[in-house]
Design a protein around this motif. Structure first.
Motif, PDB file in Angstrom:
ATOM      1  N   SER A  98       0.817  -1.208   0.000  1.00  0.00           N
ATOM      2  CA  SER A  98       0.000   0.000   0.000  1.00  0.00           C
ATOM      3  C   SER A  98       0.848   1.253   0.000  1.00  0.00           C
ATOM      4  O   SER A  98       0.630   2.165  -0.786  1.00  0.00           O
ATOM      5  N   ILE A  99       1.822   1.304   0.873  1.00  0.00           N
ATOM      6  CA  ILE A  99       2.632   2.506   0.940  1.00  0.00           C
ATOM      7  C   ILE A  99       3.490   2.657  -0.305  1.00  0.00           C
ATOM      8  O   ILE A  99       3.779   3.757  -0.753  1.00  0.00           O
ATOM      9  N   LEU A 100       3.855   1.538  -0.911  1.00  0.00           N
ATOM     10  CA  LEU A 100       4.581   1.599  -2.180  1.00  0.00           C
ATOM     11  C   LEU A 100       3.750   2.299  -3.236  1.00  0.00           C
ATOM     12  O   LEU A 100       4.222   3.138  -3.977  1.00  0.00           O
ATOM     13  N   LEU A 101       2.502   1.913  -3.282  1.00  0.00           N
ATOM     14  CA  LEU A 101       1.647   2.508  -4.286  1.00  0.00           C
ATOM     15  C   LEU A 101       1.329   3.962  -3.990  1.00  0.00           C
ATOM     16  O   LEU A 101       1.159   4.761  -4.902  1.00  0.00           O
ATOM     17  N   VAL A 102       1.263   4.302  -2.736  1.00  0.00           N
ATOM     18  CA  VAL A 102       1.130   5.715  -2.375  1.00  0.00           C
ATOM     19  C   VAL A 102       2.341   6.470  -2.885  1.00  0.00           C
ATOM     20  O   VAL A 102       2.238   7.530  -3.493  1.00  0.00           O
ATOM     21  N   ALA A 103       3.509   5.925  -2.645  1.00  0.00           N
ATOM     22  CA  ALA A 103       4.734   6.584  -3.078  1.00  0.00           C
ATOM     23  C   ALA A 103       4.805   6.674  -4.590  1.00  0.00           C
ATOM     24  O   ALA A 103       5.343   7.624  -5.143  1.00  0.00           O
ATOM     25  N   ALA A 104       4.268   5.685  -5.277  1.00  0.00           N
ATOM     26  CA  ALA A 104       4.312   5.696  -6.729  1.00  0.00           C
ATOM     27  C   ALA A 104       3.599   6.902  -7.301  1.00  0.00           C
ATOM     28  O   ALA A 104       3.853   7.313  -8.423  1.00  0.00           O
ATOM     29  N   SER A 105       2.711   7.486  -6.548  1.00  0.00           N
ATOM     30  CA  SER A 105       1.981   8.648  -7.022  1.00  0.00           C
ATOM     31  C   SER A 105       2.739   9.942  -6.762  1.00  0.00           C
ATOM     32  O   SER A 105       2.244  11.012  -7.070  1.00  0.00           O
ATOM     33  N   GLY A 106       3.952   9.873  -6.255  1.00  0.00           N
ATOM     34  CA  GLY A 106       4.645  11.015  -5.694  1.00  0.00           C
ATOM     35  C   GLY A 106       5.150  12.105  -6.583  1.00  0.00           C
ATOM     36  O   GLY A 106       5.462  13.163  -6.066  1.00  0.00           O
ATOM     37  N   SER A 107       5.315  11.951  -7.910  1.00  0.00           N
ATOM     38  CA  SER A 107       5.965  13.006  -8.661  1.00  0.00           C
ATOM     39  C   SER A 107       5.648  12.925 -10.145  1.00  0.00           C
ATOM     40  O   SER A 107       5.505  11.853 -10.684  1.00  0.00           O
ATOM     41  N   ALA A 108       5.602  14.053 -10.812  1.00  0.00           N
ATOM     42  CA  ALA A 108       5.469  14.102 -12.258  1.00  0.00           C
ATOM     43  C   ALA A 108       6.757  14.686 -12.823  1.00  0.00           C
ATOM     44  O   ALA A 108       7.183  15.757 -12.431  1.00  0.00           O
ATOM     45  N   ALA A 109       7.392  13.963 -13.736  1.00  0.00           N
ATOM     46  CA  ALA A 109       8.711  14.335 -14.236  1.00  0.00           C
ATOM     47  C   ALA A 109       8.687  15.644 -15.008  1.00  0.00           C
ATOM     48  O   ALA A 109       7.722  15.979 -15.678  1.00  0.00           O
ATOM     49  N   ALA A 110       9.781  16.356 -14.894  1.00  0.00           N
ATOM     50  CA  ALA A 110      10.040  17.562 -15.670  1.00  0.00           C
ATOM     51  C   ALA A 110       8.965  18.624 -15.496  1.00  0.00           C
ATOM     52  O   ALA A 110       8.705  19.403 -16.398  1.00  0.00           O
ATOM     53  N   GLN A 111       8.308  18.648 -14.346  1.00  0.00           N
ATOM     54  CA  GLN A 111       7.315  19.657 -14.059  1.00  0.00           C
ATOM     55  C   GLN A 111       7.679  20.303 -12.742  1.00  0.00           C
ATOM     56  O   GLN A 111       8.172  19.663 -11.829  1.00  0.00           O
ATOM     57  N   SER A 115      13.211   0.728   1.659  1.00  0.00           N
ATOM     58  CA  SER A 115      13.652   1.815   0.789  1.00  0.00           C
ATOM     59  C   SER A 115      12.880   1.745  -0.526  1.00  0.00           C
ATOM     60  O   SER A 115      12.498   0.669  -0.981  1.00  0.00           O
ATOM     61  N   LEU A 116      12.666   2.915  -1.120  1.00  0.00           N
ATOM     62  CA  LEU A 116      11.837   3.045  -2.305  1.00  0.00           C
ATOM     63  C   LEU A 116      12.548   3.862  -3.362  1.00  0.00           C
ATOM     64  O   LEU A 116      13.187   4.872  -3.051  1.00  0.00           O
ATOM     65  N   SER A 117      12.431   3.426  -4.616  1.00  0.00           N
ATOM     66  CA  SER A 117      12.911   4.185  -5.765  1.00  0.00           C
ATOM     67  C   SER A 117      11.753   4.292  -6.745  1.00  0.00           C
ATOM     68  O   SER A 117      11.113   3.285  -7.058  1.00  0.00           O
ATOM     69  N   LEU A 118      11.463   5.512  -7.234  1.00  0.00           N
ATOM     70  CA  LEU A 118      10.292   5.761  -8.066  1.00  0.00           C
ATOM     71  C   LEU A 118      10.623   6.696  -9.216  1.00  0.00           C
ATOM     72  O   LEU A 118      11.360   7.664  -9.045  1.00  0.00           O
ATOM     73  N   SER A 119      10.034   6.418 -10.376  1.00  0.00           N
ATOM     74  CA  SER A 119      10.170   7.291 -11.532  1.00  0.00           C
ATOM     75  C   SER A 119       8.806   7.487 -12.178  1.00  0.00           C
ATOM     76  O   SER A 119       8.077   6.515 -12.385  1.00  0.00           O
ATOM     77  N   THR A 120       8.440   8.747 -12.473  1.00  0.00           N
ATOM     78  CA  THR A 120       7.201   9.052 -13.183  1.00  0.00           C
ATOM     79  C   THR A 120       7.573   9.814 -14.444  1.00  0.00           C
ATOM     80  O   THR A 120       8.286  10.815 -14.383  1.00  0.00           O
ATOM     81  N   ARG A 121       7.101   9.330 -15.589  1.00  0.00           N
ATOM     82  CA  ARG A 121       7.352   9.956 -16.886  1.00  0.00           C
ATOM     83  C   ARG A 121       6.036  10.042 -17.643  1.00  0.00           C
ATOM     84  O   ARG A 121       5.524   9.020 -18.105  1.00  0.00           O
ATOM     85  N   GLY A 122       5.476  11.245 -17.738  1.00  0.00           N
ATOM     86  CA  GLY A 122       4.219  11.421 -18.445  1.00  0.00           C
ATOM     87  C   GLY A 122       3.106  10.581 -17.848  1.00  0.00           C
ATOM     88  O   GLY A 122       2.749  10.749 -16.691  1.00  0.00           O
TER      89      GLY A 122
END
Length: 162
Positions: free
Chosen positions: A15-28, A132-139
């Protein structure tokens, strides 16, 4: 009882992983710009006993406070369990912080870390574990991985906007 605790920890971690997955939008310049709406994805959970399970998820994101606050409603399922998560994540000056609760099991936790240019590095905590968590959001795509020394060793999930 031990099985319920282990299952609750697995659900809390995912659950917390998926919360974190929502954390950022790239290049904005604003961290949650463009996340509003419905997302779905799949991934895998690797457990300490060597087993692996497929995971399917659907999320709805609401962004507020000048694109700095994210409210998430998330439902995930594997072959052996389901969970419903509500979360509230805030970003300020590159710092990510938030809270979550898994309503059906009465568990909750926190996340703290940094975001920059669509990348997040964070530590997630809940009673009985830390990871520990690593996340990337692209578009319209999100991907992340998490590592823990606990019952859940690794989680990878990819989500796309519907």
């Amino acid at each position: 009882m031990l099985r319920k605790i282990v299952s609750s920890r697995r659900i809390a971690l995912v659950s917390i992983l998926l919360v974190a997955a929502s954390g950022s939008a790239a290049a904005q310049s604003l961290p949650f710009t463009g996340l509003t709406g419905s997302w779905a994805g799949a991934g895998a959970i690797s457990l300490s006993d060597g087993s692996k399970e497929r995971l399917r998820c659907k999320a709805t994101y609401q962004v507020s406070n000048g694109e700095r606050r994210l409210l998430q409603s998330l439902r995930c399922a594997s072959d052996s369990y389901r969970f419903d998560l509500n979360s509230d994540v805030v970003s300020q000056d590159g710092t990510i912080a938030g809270s979550w609760s898994e309503t059906s099991r009465g568990i909750s936790g926190s996340i703290a870390g940094r975001e920059s240019g669509g990348l997040i590095s964070a530590v997630i905590d809940a009673p009985g574990f830390s990871a520990s968590l690593s996340l990337s959001t692209r578009g319209n795509k999100q991907s992340f991985s998490i590592s823990s020394e606990g019952d859940i060793r690794n989680v990878t999930i990819n989500m796309s906007r519907n």
